[in-house]
Scaffold this motif. Sequence first.
Motif, PDB file in Angstrom:
ATOM      1  N   HIS A  35       1.775   1.254 -10.182  1.00 28.49           N
ATOM      2  CA  HIS A  35       1.884   0.111 -11.098  1.00 28.49           C
ATOM      3  C   HIS A  35       1.383  -1.161 -10.429  1.00 28.49           C
ATOM      4  O   HIS A  35       0.596  -1.916 -11.005  1.00 28.49           O
ATOM      5  CB  HIS A  35       3.328  -0.055 -11.569  1.00 28.49           C
ATOM      6  N   ALA A  36       1.812  -1.396  -9.200  1.00 30.26           N
ATOM      7  CA  ALA A  36       1.384  -2.593  -8.476  1.00 30.26           C
ATOM      8  C   ALA A  36      -0.128  -2.580  -8.250  1.00 30.26           C
ATOM      9  O   ALA A  36      -0.803  -3.600  -8.433  1.00 30.26           O
ATOM     10  CB  ALA A  36       2.119  -2.696  -7.138  1.00 30.26           C
ATOM     11  N   ASP A  37      -0.671  -1.427  -7.894  1.00 31.75           N
ATOM     12  CA  ASP A  37      -2.105  -1.297  -7.651  1.00 31.75           C
ATOM     13  C   ASP A  37      -2.900  -1.562  -8.929  1.00 31.75           C
ATOM     14  O   ASP A  37      -3.866  -2.326  -8.922  1.00 31.75           O
ATOM     15  CB  ASP A  37      -2.397   0.106  -7.111  1.00 31.75           C
ATOM     16  N   LEU A  38      -2.491  -0.947 -10.028  1.00 29.71           N
ATOM     17  CA  LEU A  38      -3.191  -1.141 -11.305  1.00 29.71           C
ATOM     18  C   LEU A  38      -3.073  -2.581 -11.795  1.00 29.71           C
ATOM     19  O   LEU A  38      -4.056  -3.174 -12.260  1.00 29.71           O
ATOM     20  CB  LEU A  38      -2.628  -0.194 -12.367  1.00 29.71           C
ATOM     21  N   THR A  39      -1.889  -3.146 -11.697  1.00 35.24           N
ATOM     22  CA  THR A  39      -1.672  -4.523 -12.140  1.00 35.24           C
ATOM     23  C   THR A  39      -2.573  -5.474 -11.364  1.00 35.24           C
ATOM     24  O   THR A  39      -3.222  -6.341 -11.945  1.00 35.24           O
ATOM     25  CB  THR A  39      -0.191  -4.917 -11.955  1.00 35.24           C
TER      26      THR A  39
END
Length: 155
Positions: A35-39
Amino acid sequence: MVGSMTAMKVSGGPGETTADVSADVREWRELLARHADLTCALDRALQAGHSLGMSEYEVLERLAELPEHSAKVATIAKSVHLSQSALSRVIGRLEVAGLVERHMCPEDRRAINVRLTEQGLQRQAEAQPTQRQVLAQRLHAPLVKTCEPVLSPGE
């Protein structure tokens, strides 16, 4: 750029070995890391190409999908998973940029409707290929660490 990225392994916290961490905890940490990477990837690409943050784009897209391009703030908050206050700030930025307009809801004078402007509809349409490209490249790919946190001096 992709060649310089390395796959990221999600491990336990300080003092934990991989054996100490249950499969559920590892899966949860993997989900948070993805999630952090995609965001971060979405924010960077949308900001660079379209002067939009990920949350701003999500609001524009949800409104663009509606027949009237309009919805109550509370309805938008549920679909983009933002608190009322966070969404209010996002809508404020979009309104200043001329991408949305706020109006009193005719059925409930306590509620506020947000409507996409023509400029907002155009910006969303222009940004959509960027968002879709990042999702296609990153959503099912091996997790990579691309957004390094900013550390305070001495850390």
